[in-house]
Design a protein around this motif. Structure first.
Motif, PDB file in Angstrom:
ATOM      1  N   ARG A  75       0.833  -1.206   0.000  1.00  0.00           N
ATOM      2  CA  ARG A  75       0.000   0.000   0.000  1.00  0.00           C
ATOM      3  C   ARG A  75       0.870   1.260   0.000  1.00  0.00           C
ATOM      4  NH1 ARG A  75      -5.262  -0.273   1.007  1.00  0.00           N
ATOM      5  NH2 ARG A  75      -4.987  -2.230   2.108  1.00  0.00           N
ATOM      6  N   ASP A  79       0.823   3.927  -2.917  1.00  0.00           N
ATOM      7  CA  ASP A  79       0.515   5.334  -2.632  1.00  0.00           C
ATOM      8  C   ASP A  79       1.626   6.248  -3.138  1.00  0.00           C
ATOM      9  OD1 ASP A  79      -1.837   4.522  -1.417  1.00  0.00           O
ATOM     10  OD2 ASP A  79      -1.098   4.836   0.640  1.00  0.00           O
ATOM     11  N   THR A 118       1.719  14.464  -1.055  1.00  0.00           N
ATOM     12  CA  THR A 118       0.266  14.365  -1.178  1.00  0.00           C
ATOM     13  C   THR A 118      -0.378  15.708  -0.864  1.00  0.00           C
ATOM     14  OG1 THR A 118       0.305  12.021  -0.622  1.00  0.00           O
ATOM     15  CG2 THR A 118      -1.793  13.173  -0.315  1.00  0.00           C
TER      16      THR A 118
END
Length: 150
Positions: A75, A79, A118
């Motif tokens: 993950r 990401d 992000t």
């Protein structure tokens, strides 16, 4: 050992297992071999190594599933890939190139850096929803070669 620094190859394998399991509900070595363009024997060897590291549950001649530790790494890698790819696309990099280059860069990105990128991407996307800022961004991002030809 499971969360220690693992190789790029193992991260790629975990990421593909994760993606295939999300899509199909299970992952077989032939699916993974096709996705990574490697031989099934290489995949089987990778399964054994990942199993020894506590990152997958592997049944010979059967499927493979990720352990909790394997899922966390997959993950995190996924990401990182997605946020780097999106940042490159925002910078004007063609989608296929952005995807290929994100695959290279995702492995060295720490969780903290991924979180910060992000936030940067989220901020840029929010700014782009404002037409004035969107226009200004597009002006800044224009290729200087394009303006020389006009």
């Amino acid at each position: 050992m499971a969360e220690d620094k693992i190789s790029q190859r193992k991260e790629d394998l975990l990421e593909v297992i994760f993606e295939i399991v999300q899509e199909k509900g299970y992952a077989k070595s032939r699916d993974i071999a096709a996705a990574l363009q490697i031989t099934p024997a290489t995949v089987t060897d990778g399964f054994k190594r990942l199993s020894d590291a506590g990152l997958v549950n592997y049944e010979p001649y059967g499927g493979v599933t990720l352990t909790d530790a394997g899922s966390r790494i997959a993950r995190r890698t996924k990401d990182s890939h997605l946020i780097i790819r999106r940042l490159l696309e925002l910078a004007g990099v063609e989608a296929q190139t952005a995807d290929r280059e994100a695959c290279i860069m995702e492995h060295g990105l720490s969780p903290d850096s991924c979180d910060k990128l992000t936030r940067v991407v989220t901020f840029i996307e929010e700014c782009l929803s404002d037409s004035k800022m969107n226009h200004r961004f597009r002006e800044i991002m224009k290729d200087p070669k394009d303006t020389m030809n006009h």
